[in-house]
Design an enzyme around this catalytic site. Structure first.
Site, PDB file in Angstrom:
ATOM      1  N   LYS A 121      27.434  53.116 -29.352  1.00 44.73           N
ATOM      2  CA  LYS A 121      28.468  53.716 -28.511  1.00 44.73           C
ATOM      3  C   LYS A 121      28.574  53.061 -27.136  1.00 44.73           C
ATOM      4  CE  LYS A 121      28.867  58.098 -30.893  1.00 44.73           C
ATOM      5  NZ  LYS A 121      27.995  57.823 -32.047  1.00 44.73           N
TER       6      LYS A 121
HETATM    7  C1  LIG Z   1      28.296  57.700 -33.387  1.00 48.05           C
HETATM    8  C2  LIG Z   1      27.340  57.050 -34.302  1.00 48.05           C
HETATM    9  C3  LIG Z   1      27.682  56.714 -35.630  1.00 48.05           C
HETATM   10  C4  LIG Z   1      29.009  57.068 -36.253  1.00 48.05           C
HETATM   11  O1  LIG Z   1      30.110  56.361 -35.720  1.00 48.05           O
HETATM   12  P1  LIG Z   1      31.590  56.939 -35.911  1.00 48.05           P
HETATM   13  O2  LIG Z   1      32.438  56.079 -35.061  1.00 48.05           O
HETATM   14  O3  LIG Z   1      31.546  58.361 -35.428  1.00 48.05           O
HETATM   15  O4  LIG Z   1      31.923  56.843 -37.352  1.00 48.05           O
HETATM   16  C5  LIG Z   1      26.732  56.063 -36.400  1.00 48.05           C
HETATM   17  N1  LIG Z   1      25.511  55.780 -35.913  1.00 48.05           N
HETATM   18  C6  LIG Z   1      25.152  56.089 -34.651  1.00 48.05           C
HETATM   19  C7  LIG Z   1      23.781  55.774 -34.197  1.00 48.05           C
HETATM   20  C8  LIG Z   1      26.052  56.715 -33.800  1.00 48.05           C
HETATM   21  O5  LIG Z   1      25.677  57.028 -32.549  1.00 48.05           O
END
Ligand SMILES: *Cc1c(COP(=O)(O)O)cnc(C)c1O
Length: 540
Positions: A121
């Site tokens: 993120k």
């Molecule tokens: C947010 C997140 C995801 C999922 O991503 P999306 O965009 O919500 O599909 C997968 N792995 C981790 C570690 C995350 O923080």
């Protein structure tokens, strides 16, 4: 110079058109409840594959972002500067390095966790934080008094989003951030990451309740006329278009990294495998493919919260599968199953609505030649589906829509047991030759996956068995194993050469004992208590 179609935005539910990039970034959600998407998907320049080939991550980001942001809104030099600052906080010079996990199977791992909070993120939220600041500073030019814009970012988190958002916004001028987390229910590392950030504009609220309680409070605040009359609220959750946009870069970057790899075989297809929850990460890949990135297929990897997987298998998008007796679910967990990959524990995937719009446009827009009419049909269709989701708990699309979805995407569901098994088997069998990120290699040389990335690798392994030999698989690695230590420990404790202490990066050492700042929201206090906290902390 004006805006091209891909630099103007509309709402997936048909209520607004022709919006600027700045509008959609600051608004987050459309007034009709829809999400913002570009009015058209841009094509890549004819010579992209030769011209961009040796570009750095930042140079690629600039080219891609420029297709979606008019230079009238953000002049090129400013955009370059925002990009440069956003990725200067990453620990790898490559920003998102590509690791060869299994040479014989052409399986590669895209490490997306080199940002400040060790999760993917950061790629988007470092950029979004700088973007917010850029727009605010510009709006406040020459203003000194009460007419200054001050942005109040409010979000709920079960862990990952909150820490990445806090690191994206800490110390930013004219912005404050309030992150609500369920007290005692986020992992100790995540809690420490959030609450040890002491910048005066960062406020952590520990709510005595569940994640859903936090989310309900945030929703109530966004709907509250009183706070909206005083403060300018903004959202950082994954529905913000700028996050999807920023994530497109690594699909291109990893594609070029693959072309440079000594094991790359020209002419063989490339597949991306993406551990998915809210569908934001993989949606960025879908956009990249629509723009012209030669990816043969995108594979959605879900955990046991499998609404996406069920859609791809049946065309039904339902909170609970119909065949299964609906068990008594505690209101506290809202029907979400707690798994070893908590960042993917969702009931519905908010960004899926964006894909639905494009599917509806293609399938039901066919009857008309008029773009305005096609858009209206798509918006009306999406609004109908989402209404059904709300009132009936789900909807089913017609066969042509499902076929259109299957043209580019397929899915796999991975259980907790398979997640553990994958962490274990990759550790025992994958010994990448080149250097990997700190803390991801055991003493035997085996690679250590976090549980989310393991869901992706498990799905990739199934895909490998299905497709033609030599197909390249790039599996996205979304978090560093140290962030989800209990699952990693569960899988690897007792394995040769494994010790959790070696997984812990130096940045995490001592984190638990650092000074913290957090405001308690006691059980039974409703959202007005949060409003009061915001009002007392943000003095305009
Ligand atoms: C947010 C997140 C995801 C999922 O991503 P999306 O965009 O919500 O599909 C997968 N792995 C981790 C570690 C995350 O923080």
């Amino acid at each position: 110079m004006t805006h091209t179609d891909s630099q103007r935005y509309l709402s997936t539910r048909g209520g607004s058109y022709g919006l600027s990039f700045e509008d959609v970034v600051l608004k987050g959600l459309a007034a009709d409840g829809g999400l913002f998407i570009p009015e058209a998907i841009p094509s890549l320049p004819a010579d992209w594959e030769t011209k961009w080939r040796d570009y750095t991550f930042e140079e690629l980001a600039f080219e891609i972002l420029s297709l979606y942001i008019s230079p009238e809104e953000i002049p090129s030099e400013d955009l370059k500067d925002i990009i440069k600052r956003s990725y200067s906080t990453f620990r790898s010079p490559d920003i998102t390095p590509l690791v060869t996990l299994d040479e014989s199977k052409q399986l590669y791992l895209l490490e997306l966790f080199c940002g400040p909070t060790f999760a993917f993120k950061d790629v988007a939220l470092q950029f979004l934080g700088n973007l917010f600041e850029y727009f605010l500073v510009r709006r406040n030019e020459g203003k000194t008094g009460a007419d200054r814009h001050h942005l109040v970012v409010i979000g709920a988190t079960s862990g990952d989003t909150g820490s990445a958002a806090i690191y994206g916004l800490r110390g930013k001028k004219d912005a404050s951030i309030f992150i609500l987390h369920p007290k005692g229910r986020v992992s100790p590392i995540q809690e420490a990451q959030m609450t040890t950030v002491l910048d005066p504009n960062v406020h952590n609220l520990a709510v005595e309740g569940s994640f859903d309680d936090c989310q309900d409070m945030v929703k109530a605040l966004f709907a509250d006329p009183e706070i909206n009359s005083v403060h300018k609220l903004a959202a950082v959750n994954s529905i913000n278009w700028a996050r999807i946009l920023a994530q497109m870069t690594y699909y291109f970057h990893s594609y070029f990294s693959l072309l440079r790899s000594p094991t790359y075989e020209q002419g063989k297809p490339v597949r991306f495998v993406v551990p998915s929850g809210n569908f934001g990460d993989i949606l960025a890949g879908w956009f990249a493919k629509q723009m012209g990135l030669p990816a043969e297929r995108l594979v959605i990897a879900t955990n046991e919260n499998d609404i996406l997987d069920r859609f791809w298998r049946t065309g039904g998008y339902t909170k609970k599968p119909k065949a299964e007796p609906v068990e008594e679910v505690k209101p506290a967990d809202g029907g979400v199953k707690e798994t070893l990959s908590p960042a993917m524990d969702i009931l519905v995937s908010s960004n899926f609505e964006r894909l639905l719009w494009f599917l509806a446009y293609d399938v039901y827009g066919q009857q008309s030649d008029d773009v305005v009419e096609k858009r209206k049909v798509a918006g009306d269709t999406v609004r109908g589906w989402l209404e059904q989701l709300k009132t009936e708990g789900g909807f089913t699309v017609e066969t042509p829509v499902l076929e259109a979805a299957k043209r580019h995407l397929e899915s796999e569901r991975v259980s907790d047991e398979q997640t553990i098994e994958t962490i274990r088997s990759v550790y025992a069998t994958s010994f990448p030759k080149a250097p990997v990120s700190e803390g991801t290699r055991g003493a035997t040389g085996g690679y250590i996956l976090d549980p989310h990335s393991a869901v992706g690798v498990a799905a990739a392994q199934r895909s490998i068995e299905r497709v033609s030999p030599g197909t390249h698989h790039i599996s996205l690695s979304t978090a560093h194993p140290a962030k989800f230590s209990s699952a990693v420990d569960l899988a690897l404790r007792g394995q040769e050469g494994y010790s959790f202490d070696n997984v812990l990066p130096p940045e995490f050492e001592g984190l638990e004992t650092k000074e913290r700042r957090v405001i308690l929201v006691p059980a039974g206090e409703g959202w007005p208590a949060v409003r009061q906290i915001v009002n007392s902390k943000v003095v305009l």
